[in-house]
Design a protein around this motif. Structure first.
Motif, short mmCIF file in Angstrom:
data_model
loop_
_atom_site.label_atom_id
_atom_site.label_comp_id
_atom_site.label_asym_id
_atom_site.label_seq_id
_atom_site.Cartn_x
_atom_site.Cartn_y
_atom_site.Cartn_z
N ILE A 1 16.78 -31.62 6.54
CA ILE A 1 17.41 -31.47 7.75
C ILE A 1 18.61 -32.18 7.89
O ILE A 1 19.78 -31.73 8.38
CB ILE A 1 16.49 -31.67 8.91
N GLY B 1 22.62 -31.10 8.55
CA GLY B 1 23.43 -31.37 9.37
C GLY B 1 24.86 -31.74 8.93
O GLY B 1 25.75 -31.41 9.67
N SER C 1 30.15 -35.00 16.71
CA SER C 1 29.14 -35.34 17.91
C SER C 1 29.99 -35.52 19.27
O SER C 1 29.27 -35.59 20.23
CB SER C 1 28.33 -36.52 17.51
N VAL D 1 30.98 -35.62 22.76
CA VAL D 1 30.80 -34.77 23.74
C VAL D 1 31.15 -35.70 25.11
O VAL D 1 29.97 -36.24 25.53
CB VAL D 1 29.45 -34.21 24.05
N ALA E 1 21.16 -36.19 13.08
CA ALA E 1 21.91 -34.79 12.51
C ALA E 1 21.47 -33.97 13.63
O ALA E 1 22.60 -33.11 14.09
CB ALA E 1 21.36 -34.58 11.10
N ILE E 2 20.28 -33.98 14.09
CA ILE E 2 19.73 -32.88 14.89
C ILE E 2 20.45 -32.90 16.18
O ILE E 2 21.04 -31.80 16.82
CB ILE E 2 18.25 -33.02 15.28
N GLN E 3 20.59 -34.14 16.72
CA GLN E 3 21.24 -34.44 17.82
C GLN E 3 22.55 -34.03 18.06
O GLN E 3 22.98 -33.51 18.98
CB GLN E 3 20.76 -36.00 18.43
N THR E 4 23.37 -34.48 16.93
CA THR E 4 24.82 -34.22 16.98
C THR E 4 24.89 -32.65 16.97
O THR E 4 25.62 -31.96 17.60
CB THR E 4 25.37 -34.69 15.61
N ASN F 1 23.81 -30.95 20.55
CA ASN F 1 24.66 -31.37 21.44
C ASN F 1 26.03 -30.40 21.44
O ASN F 1 26.53 -30.09 22.27
CB ASN F 1 25.00 -32.71 21.62
#
Lengths: 164, 164
Positions: free
Chosen positions: A144, A148, A159, A161, B27-30, B33
DNA sequence: TATTGTTATACTCTATAACTATA
DNA sequence: TATAGTTATAGAGTATAACAATA
């Protein structure tokens, strides 16, 4: 009472890997920080100490790159470890801009104790899972992480935001 | 060159579940979002919208409990969703202290679009993993989360999850 | 020109105390 | 007394711009 609250759960979010991962990570972080706090460490300072212990002499820029921390944010972390006299910052003889980070004797000793604490923490958190299940989970997590880093249409997916 | 930097990697930290999980989650959060930003959502506002959509009428305190967010921190999140007119906050007829949260029509429509975006994000991040591997990972993560709530010598013993 | 370490800054996320109005 | 929602606040964590010294 009986506000007609239904199942009142988060079932709908459980199908997403990210939600479940966030909750698991929160539990991990709480536990590891509680485990390290008595010795004056946090998760990030332990990580920095570990990388310095295993890579003696490396400059801050390299440490920041390895831990994926922005250089400005690493300054306070390194200062914290240096103030506690667990690492030293010597001027590099070959590059006068850079410092060489190394563990002190006390730092190595602390690191050994901290490893035991973190290993105990890890065993506690993965209790009930077989070695194979944990290995499989870690493998999936690394996949994962790697996914990414992939950008799709050549568009830089970052990222940032900010609101507005 | 040859600053004697060794492998210059984080191998030593990779044996801990928490470190690998932190990097995967970052990585997931980036990615999530970035996926939600175009529709004006973040990970947490999507989560709140989802729970409200599935549990119409629930009060903020229940939403906070479900998402494990402190009540004060939920205020701004709910305000954000209300200001965008994706949820409504009606006074509860049975408890004048409480509000009942519900999705608007626009909120339900947005939620449907967001689900598609998050599902696409999830598929992207778990690419290369089989359904079984993802299911196994989620199961392990939930076990870890459950292990986090357990205090051993103390008073705080929480839910005893199945297994083992 | 580029890089190392730094300062300053700002925004997000999280946690707690204390208040109000109800229960 | 306890609970729902709120305010204020403080601490982490994280991101960028810009600088001095050096490469």
């Amino acid at each position: 009472m009986s506000e007609q609250v239904l199942s009142s759960n988060d079932t709908v979010l459980r199908r997403y890997s990210g939600y479940t991962m966030k909750r698991a990570f929160n539990a991990i972080q709480t536990d590891v920080n509680a485990s390290l706090a008595p010795m004056g460490l946090r998760m990030v300072t332990f990580s920095a100490l570990a990388v310095v212990a295993e890579n003696p002499g490396l400059p801050q820029s390299k440490l920041a790159e390895i831990l994926m921390i922005e250089r400005p944010n690493l300054v306070a972390i390194v200062e914290e470890l240096e103030r506690s006299e667990w690492i030293t910052r010597d001027k590099s003889p070959t590059d006068r801009r850079a410092y060489q980070l190394r563990c002190t004797i006390a730092g190595k000793r602390l690191y050994q104790d901290a490893v035991l604490a973190v290993e105990a923490h890890d065993a506690r958190m993965t209790a009930g899972l077989s070695k194979e299940e944990v290995a499989s989970m870690k493998s999936a997590l690394q996949r994962i992480e790697a996914n990414g880093g992939i950008k799709k249409g050549g568009i830089d997916v970052k990222s940032n935001v900010s609101g507005a």
